[in-house]
Design a protein around this motif. Structure first.
Motif, PDB file in Angstrom:
ATOM      1  N   SER A 154       0.827  -1.215   0.000  1.00  0.00           N
ATOM      2  CA  SER A 154       0.000   0.000   0.000  1.00  0.00           C
ATOM      3  C   SER A 154       0.856   1.258   0.000  1.00  0.00           C
ATOM      4  N   PHE A 155       2.001   1.204   0.664  1.00  0.00           N
ATOM      5  CA  PHE A 155       2.921   2.344   0.619  1.00  0.00           C
ATOM      6  C   PHE A 155       3.664   2.389  -0.715  1.00  0.00           C
ATOM      7  N   ALA A 156       4.005   1.231  -1.253  1.00  0.00           N
ATOM      8  CA  ALA A 156       4.767   1.187  -2.504  1.00  0.00           C
ATOM      9  C   ALA A 156       3.983   1.805  -3.652  1.00  0.00           C
ATOM     10  N   VAL A 157       2.690   1.542  -3.710  1.00  0.00           N
ATOM     11  CA  VAL A 157       1.863   2.143  -4.767  1.00  0.00           C
ATOM     12  C   VAL A 157       1.962   3.661  -4.702  1.00  0.00           C
ATOM     13  N   GLN A 158       1.825   4.204  -3.517  1.00  0.00           N
ATOM     14  CA  GLN A 158       1.838   5.661  -3.364  1.00  0.00           C
ATOM     15  C   GLN A 158       3.212   6.258  -3.649  1.00  0.00           C
ATOM     16  N   ILE A 159       4.259   5.592  -3.172  1.00  0.00           N
ATOM     17  CA  ILE A 159       5.610   6.112  -3.383  1.00  0.00           C
ATOM     18  C   ILE A 159       5.966   6.075  -4.862  1.00  0.00           C
ATOM     19  N   ALA A 160       5.629   4.978  -5.546  1.00  0.00           N
ATOM     20  CA  ALA A 160       5.935   4.879  -6.976  1.00  0.00           C
ATOM     21  C   ALA A 160       5.217   5.969  -7.773  1.00  0.00           C
ATOM     22  N   ARG A 161       3.979   6.251  -7.411  1.00  0.00           N
ATOM     23  CA  ARG A 161       3.252   7.328  -8.071  1.00  0.00           C
ATOM     24  C   ARG A 161       3.926   8.669  -7.840  1.00  0.00           C
ATOM     25  N   VAL A 257       2.215  10.115   2.741  1.00  0.00           N
ATOM     26  CA  VAL A 257       1.421   9.015   2.209  1.00  0.00           C
ATOM     27  C   VAL A 257       0.321   8.614   3.192  1.00  0.00           C
ATOM     28  N   GLU A 258      -0.740   8.049   2.642  1.00  0.00           N
ATOM     29  CA  GLU A 258      -1.842   7.569   3.468  1.00  0.00           C
ATOM     30  C   GLU A 258      -1.448   6.253   4.128  1.00  0.00           C
ATOM     31  N   VAL A 259      -1.792   6.108   5.404  1.00  0.00           N
ATOM     32  CA  VAL A 259      -1.555   4.858   6.113  1.00  0.00           C
ATOM     33  C   VAL A 259      -2.849   4.051   6.080  1.00  0.00           C
ATOM     34  N   LEU A 260      -2.802   2.928   5.411  1.00  0.00           N
ATOM     35  CA  LEU A 260      -3.970   2.060   5.311  1.00  0.00           C
ATOM     36  C   LEU A 260      -4.033   1.192   6.569  1.00  0.00           C
ATOM     37  N   VAL A 261      -5.057   1.394   7.378  1.00  0.00           N
ATOM     38  CA  VAL A 261      -5.206   0.657   8.636  1.00  0.00           C
ATOM     39  C   VAL A 261      -6.343  -0.346   8.497  1.00  0.00           C
ATOM     40  N   ASP A 262      -6.042  -1.597   8.733  1.00  0.00           N
ATOM     41  CA  ASP A 262      -7.064  -2.636   8.667  1.00  0.00           C
ATOM     42  C   ASP A 262      -7.859  -2.702   9.971  1.00  0.00           C
ATOM     43  N   ARG A 263      -7.168  -2.925  11.081  1.00  0.00           N
ATOM     44  CA  ARG A 263      -7.832  -3.019  12.378  1.00  0.00           C
ATOM     45  C   ARG A 263      -6.928  -2.444  13.467  1.00  0.00           C
ATOM     46  N   THR A 264      -7.569  -1.973  14.519  1.00  0.00           N
ATOM     47  CA  THR A 264      -6.845  -1.485  15.695  1.00  0.00           C
ATOM     48  C   THR A 264      -7.368  -2.219  16.920  1.00  0.00           C
ATOM     49  N   TYR A 265      -6.449  -2.782  17.688  1.00  0.00           N
ATOM     50  CA  TYR A 265      -6.784  -3.522  18.897  1.00  0.00           C
ATOM     51  C   TYR A 265      -6.204  -2.802  20.109  1.00  0.00           C
TER      52      TYR A 265
END
Length: 291
Positions: A154-161, A257-265
């Motif tokens: 998810s970070f690689a997509v943004q950095i490459a762009r 870059v945006e941080v994609l967060v799936d879940r937070t515990y």
């Protein structure tokens, strides 16, 4: 202080009351706001990485964190919001407090919450290392990012762009929409189509999956193209072994870059968070909320 630790390799992590850390010369104490779980945490806890990271037991898990400086140190003031990555041999991020060398801290980016910023250190810096330092990605190139809805991907997509490349991504299910939202120019659902039947002339492939994906990725590269892999060394590929580096982390964090967060515990449910991460279906980062 509360901390999530293991007392034997291969056992479930448990929450314990441990003494507060004491800083040494050049170190500061950080009040942890959040920590990010990484696949490496699972490998260390299992004992599988002991030859590479000889952690001593009992061991407080976790490397990636965000928090606030609790004791002033060189270059830092009380309460400064920071992020960082601890040496995996030492661990210590899954706790209410930690100690770290002052030089290894990085200012937390201002555009996102401090809790969310915990997801940056390993994943974003690995993507930066692979695409900038190793592959030298630049404008006009085509970059294929596998597992584009995952932590590194998810970070690689943004950095490459941001580097001016055309980005092709692989994902599945709702990950396809996620990769598109992150900026991928083309997304292939790997459950529906074989990427190597659709692509050729790719300049750089970032493989965070491993196995046969790496071998198939070789087939889509242009002559002189580069396959960069993170899971394990592969024939014909350049292996990226990530290590803590504050300068690299600062550059990755400054990209916004945006941080994609799936879940937070909550920290108390850290064992559950690790179990979920181990299932291998997380979209982005799995975080532990501490403060």
């Amino acid at each position: 202080m509360k901390a999530l630790h293991i007392t034997a390799f291969g056992t479930e992590a448990t929450l314990a009351d441990l003494p507060a850390p004491v800083p040494g010369p050049g170190q500061v104490v950080v009040d942890v706001v959040a920590a990010a779980a990484n696949p490496l945490d699972l490998k260390i806890a299992s004992g599988a990485m002991h030859d590479y990271f000889p952690a001593a037991l009992p061991y407080v898990l976790g490397t990636d964190f965000s928090g606030r400086v609790a004791t002033p140190g060189t270059g830092w003031q009380l309460g400064d919001p920071v992020i960082g990555r601890l040496d995996p041999v030492d661990g210590g991020a899954f706790a209410e407090q930690l100690v770290i060398d002052a030089a290894d801290l990085v200012p937390a980016p201002s555009g996102i919450s401090l809790e969310t910023a915990a997801g940056i250190p390993t994943a974003a810096a690995t993507a930066w290392q692979a695409l900038v330092e190793v592959a030298n990605v630049h404008r006009g190139q085509t970059v294929l990012v596998h597992a584009a809805a995952g932590g590194v991907g998810s970070f690689a997509v943004q950095i490459a762009r941001r580097l001016g490349a055309r980005v092709v991504a692989t994902a599945s299910g709702d990950g396809v929409a996620i990769a598109e939202k992150l900026g991928a120019d083309q997304v292939l659902d790997y459950r529906q189509v074989a990427f190597d039947s659709r692509l050729d002339g790719v300049d750089v492939v970032l493989d965070t999956v491993g196995g046969e994906v790496g071998a198939r990725s070789q087939q889509v590269l242009k002559p002189g193209g580069l396959l960069v892999t993170t899971p394990a060394p592969a024939e014909g590929a350049t292996f990226v072994f990530h290590s803590s580096d504050a300068a690299r982390l600062a550059k990755a964090a400054e990209l916004g870059v945006e941080v994609l967060v799936d879940r937070t515990y909550p920290l108390a449910d850290g064992a559950q968070a690790l179990a979920y991460l181990g299932e291998g279906h997380a979209r982005g980062k799995v975080l532990l909320s501490v403060a």
